[in-house]
Design a protein around this motif. Structure first.
Motif, short mmCIF file in Angstrom:
data_model
loop_
_atom_site.label_atom_id
_atom_site.label_comp_id
_atom_site.label_asym_id
_atom_site.label_seq_id
_atom_site.Cartn_x
_atom_site.Cartn_y
_atom_site.Cartn_z
N LEU A 85 0.82 -1.21 0.00
CA LEU A 85 0.00 0.00 0.00
C LEU A 85 0.85 1.26 0.00
N SER A 86 1.88 1.29 0.86
CA SER A 86 2.64 2.53 1.00
C SER A 86 3.82 2.57 0.04
N GLY A 87 4.33 1.39 -0.35
CA GLY A 87 5.51 1.38 -1.21
C GLY A 87 5.17 1.66 -2.66
N LEU A 88 3.96 1.24 -3.07
CA LEU A 88 3.59 1.38 -4.48
C LEU A 88 3.61 2.83 -4.97
N PRO A 89 2.95 3.76 -4.24
CA PRO A 89 2.98 5.14 -4.76
C PRO A 89 4.40 5.70 -4.88
N ILE A 90 5.24 5.41 -3.87
CA ILE A 90 6.61 5.93 -3.91
C ILE A 90 7.36 5.33 -5.08
N THR A 91 7.17 4.00 -5.29
CA THR A 91 7.85 3.33 -6.40
C THR A 91 7.42 3.94 -7.73
N LEU A 92 6.11 4.21 -7.86
CA LEU A 92 5.62 4.78 -9.12
C LEU A 92 6.23 6.15 -9.36
N VAL A 133 11.95 0.69 -5.47
CA VAL A 133 11.19 0.44 -4.25
C VAL A 133 11.92 1.12 -3.09
N PRO A 134 11.20 1.84 -2.22
CA PRO A 134 11.87 2.50 -1.09
C PRO A 134 12.68 1.49 -0.28
N GLY A 135 13.91 1.87 0.06
CA GLY A 135 14.81 0.95 0.76
C GLY A 135 14.22 0.38 2.03
#
Lengths: 296, 519
Positions: free
Chosen positions: A269-276, B333-335
């Motif tokens: 949930l939280s990683g997807l937006p940052i990855t995008l 992907v954030p670390g």
């Protein structure tokens, strides 16, 4: 390239494809696994990569909705993930906004003006940036403890303090923006000054509108840089409702309370937006990287 | 000077006129607020911090009001931010490294003395039961004759707002009756204010102090100040002198008082790293592991990243864009998320990795308990995190190699390996070198990976200060400063200073290599 290729070369292509596919299967397995785990029922479930039974319990909990387990008990969300995500986005947006402002104005001074120690100041700033904040945590903690005694909304346990702590890291951004300013002909501003514009007007009405693309790039870089920052946030923030995502996420995987499934849903949930965001900004990040920055 | 730069012939707009009229009042207000803050810090007994704040505000005032150098106005926020949050912490850390600053030596000598002098014992046989009574919007305190709250009221206070610290003269209960006593909950709510009151009885010299949720009573101080700055214990008349080498108040027979105070200890923290055998051996192995960790990471990431870059630069390969995006994905992907994902995947009992290993080979390695396996795991995860970075760097550099070199080598019938070894590698290694040195420096201080994945565990057995087998220097420093028992900021700062020097050395090497690459 006008190179004649033989039969051997074709086999090499097949081998390269095979290698790349195998490599990708191994490296992307963790990412696929975490999506799969977030959909499995229970926190300790193992199974195949494509789950046989899909349960949305972890997703509900990650979104802050209590989940009614099959045995009738009501599961409450273990951690306020959405609050953490909001805290992270808030801190990162404000920091990135201020960082863009500060570094743009400094880059203007470095790129367009002459003053004493110009090169020296810039080199010193770039050199200082090489020392990671994690080495000076004791001092940073002491600074914010002292600030908090006099200006409470900038002390420990405040997001204002965290934003303030992030404002020191501007040297590489100054460098990036300065480089861009140098590609814009200085004559345009000089013309504006001849027409009666002040220094400030030439900067804000003429140069800045032309520099919007680089400012957006720096905003995204600063945003990502602060949203993934862990060490400083981990000493300034301790209360559960106050944490940023980077600090809070690890509480899911406590040895005594290993909420693996819940973590997986929260992570996706939280990683997807940052990855995008990162993938979209990839082109500019790449050019920033070759200039010497390293992501954590 | 500012007006001469302005060639504008337009009349000022109303907004500009308002801004000009308000300029000086606002400047004056800001200057006053700044001076007041400095004054507050100074009166709180922190002259050093006060001076620093004064310099900061003073230079802001100089740059924006007095100086006619425009450049400094644009520069100030950035430079001030760097100085306050990067340069100052570095200097301050180095300074802490020469002190005994720790949880047992937190305060300055003056404040430690003041803390001890504030300590007092209640005089037990003169303790009085109190109750709190509402009186309109204010409150009255009543002291009782007996230990029971229903016993007769002997003294009452005038109505109090319970907001500030004061001395209150008590009177005998007059004709007006008191409201019923408030509950314990209400007393708890006003505890802070009650603690600051001193109740003065007409017939006693000593005022009564708050002792607990039910009692006020006279107190007797534990310590008296000696003329030489030492302390006298009232109870047994023993003298304690400040020992400025160790940072304790100390009696002749060697008894220490808590809290101690912060003193300069010179090179003692550094001497511990070299001389103290019990500290040295874990410290040395952590140091070696830090270097190995950073080195192996960089070597593996470079090998993998360079190979992928060369492969994906090969024009005969179809679908390169898709491959490139997917290969890049671990980096996007954030670390903190991917590291925690690995923490779960490597879990011994229900992690996916052990599930696969168990199905294939029937083994379930203890990734987190065995030191060697834990180190291997850290390296695997770090290479996963880091290879895309090197790959991107290399593909950027590969584009700058002129293609006629490869055409020439193809005519000569060279194999791909010869191409790589004789053309590609020599041409990209030079510009790559400084970036690899900074990657080494980065991994040397890769705190986040260690903190989130293993937290330094498994620990060394029987060390004086807890130390982990997978700790690197920075995570060890963090551990000494912020975790486990006995936070020792001084020692942590000394180790940090050592790392500063190493980072500075690496930066110098870096600059050299960069100049070479450009030259």
């Amino acid at each position: 390239m006008a190179i004649v290729r033989g039969k051997q070369a074709r086999w090499r292509v097949y081998a390269a494809h095979a290698f790349l596919v195998a490599f990708l299967i191994v490296t992307l397995f963790p990412l696929a696994a975490v999506v799969s785990i977030s959909l499995r029922p229970g926190n300790f479930a193992t199974g195949s990569l494509i789950p046989e039974t899909i349960s949305l319990e972890h997703w509900k909990l990650a979104l802050g909705i209590p989940y009614q387990a099959p045995d009738g008990s009501l599961l409450q969300p273990p951690f306020p993930v959405l609050t953490w995500l909001w805290n992270s986005i808030k801190v990162a947006s404000i920091s990135a906004f201020l960082i863009v402002g500060i570094s743009t104005s400094a880059a203007y001074a470095f790129g367009r003006m002459k003053f004493r120690f110009q090169q020296g100041v810039l080199n010193t700033m770039l050199l200082l940036q090489m020392f990671p904040a994690v080495l000076a945590l004791v001092a940073i903690y002491a600074i914010f403890e002292t600030i908090g005694n006099y200006i409470p909304f900038l002390g420990l346990e405040t997001h204002g303090g965290l934003v303030l702590a992030y404002l020191g890291g501007v040297a590489t951004h100054i460098w990036t923006i300065k480089g861009y300013f140098e590609t814009i002909p200085v004559e345009i501003e000089e013309n504006a000054k001849v027409d009666g514009a002040t220094h400030w007007q030439a900067f804000s009405r003429v140069l800045l509108p032309m520099a919007v693309p680089i400012l957006m790039v720096v905003f995204v870089l600063a945003f990502i840089g602060t949203i993934i920052e862990y060490p400083v946030a981990s000493i300034l923030l301790r209360e559960e409702g106050n944490l940023t995502l980077a600090v809070g996420a690890k509480y899911y995987l406590n040895d005594q309370r290993f909420l693996w499934g819940d973590f997986a849903a929260a992570a996706v949930l939280s990683g997807l937006p940052i990855t995008l965001v990162f993938l979209l900004a990839q082109r500019w990040i790449v050019s920033g990287l070759t200039a010497g920055g390293v992501k954590g | 000077m500012a007006s001469t730069m302005n060639y504008s012939t337009l009349p000022p707009t109303p907004l500009e006129r308002v801004a000009r009229a308000l300029r000086w009042p606002i400047t004056a207000l800001a200057a006053l607020a700044a001076l007041y803050t400095v004054f507050l810090i100074y009166t709180a007994g922190q002259p050093g911090w006060a001076l620093g704040t004064l310099v900061l505000f003073g230079s802001a005032f100089y740059v924006y009001v007095i100086s006619d150098q425009f450049a400094y106005r644009y520069l100030f926020p950035g430079v001030a931010g760097m100085l306050v949050f990067i340069a100052f912490p570095l200097v301050y850390t180095a300074q802490i490294g020469f002190t005994n600053y720790s949880s047992a030596h937190l305060l300055s000598e003056d404040r430690a003395r003041a803390t001890l002098l504030e300590r007092a014992d209640p005089v037990l046989d003169q303790v009085q039961r109190f109750t709190l009574h509402a009186d309109g919007a204010e409150y009255r305190i009543a002291l009782h004759e007996g230990e029971d709250e229903n016993s007769a009221v002997r003294w009452v206070s005038p109505p109090l707002a319970l907001k500030k610290a004061t001395t209150v003269e008590l009177q005998p209960l007059g004709a007006t009756p008191l409201q019923p006593a408030l509950s314990l909950k209400a007393v708890i709510e006003h505890r802070e204010a009650l603690m600051q009151l001193a109740l003065k009885l007409p017939d006693a010299a000593e005022p009564l102090r708050y002792l607990g949720l039910r009692e006020y009573g006279p107190v007797r101080e534990q310590w008296k100040l000696d003329p030489d700055g030492g302390l006298l214990r009232v109870e047994d008349g023993k003298h304690f002198k400040p020992n400025r080498d160790e940072g304790y108040f100390e009696s002749v027979d060697g008894e220490h008082l808590q809290p101690g105070f912060k003193v300069n200890v010179g090179w003692r923290n550094y001497a511990r790293m070299v001389l103290d055998a019990e500290f040295r051996s874990p410290f040395l192995s952590i140091f070696v592991w830090t270097v190995l960790f950073a080195l192996i990471t960089v070597v593996c990431c470079t090998a993998l990243g360079m190979m992928l870059a060369v492969l994906l630069n090969w024009e005969d390969l179809k679908g390169r864009t898709l491959y490139r995006t997917l290969v890049f994905l671990p980096y996007a992907v954030p670390g903190f998320i991917s590291i925690l994902v690995f923490k779960g995947l490597f879990n011994q009992n229900f992690g996916e990795i052990n599930a696969i290993l168990n199905a294939l080979f029937g083994v379930k390695p203890a990734w987190f308990a065995d030191p060697l396996l834990a180190k291997t795991m850290l390296l695997i995860v770090n290479v996963w995190l880091g290879y895309p970075y090197v790959m991107i760097l290399c593909s950027g550099l590969l584009k700058s190699i002129p293609s006629d070199l490869y055409e020439a080598s193809a005519l000569a019938g060279a194999s791909p390996w010869t191409n790589f070894a004789k053309i590609t590698a020599p041409l990209i290694i030079k510009p790559l070198a400084p970036l690899l040195v900074s990657a080494f420096a980065y991994n040397f201080n890769n705190f986040v990976l260690i903190a989130l994945l293993t937290d330094g565990r498994p620990d060394f057995l029987s060390t004086k200060i807890p130390a982990g087998q997978t700790d690197i220097l920075v995570s060890y420093t963090y551990r000494i400063a912020f975790r486990d028992s006995g936070t020792d900021y001084g020692l942590a700062a000394a180790i940090s200073t050592l790392i500063f020097l190493l980072v500075a050395a690496m930066s110098l090497v870096n600059l050299r290599l960069m100049k070479k690459a450009q030259g």
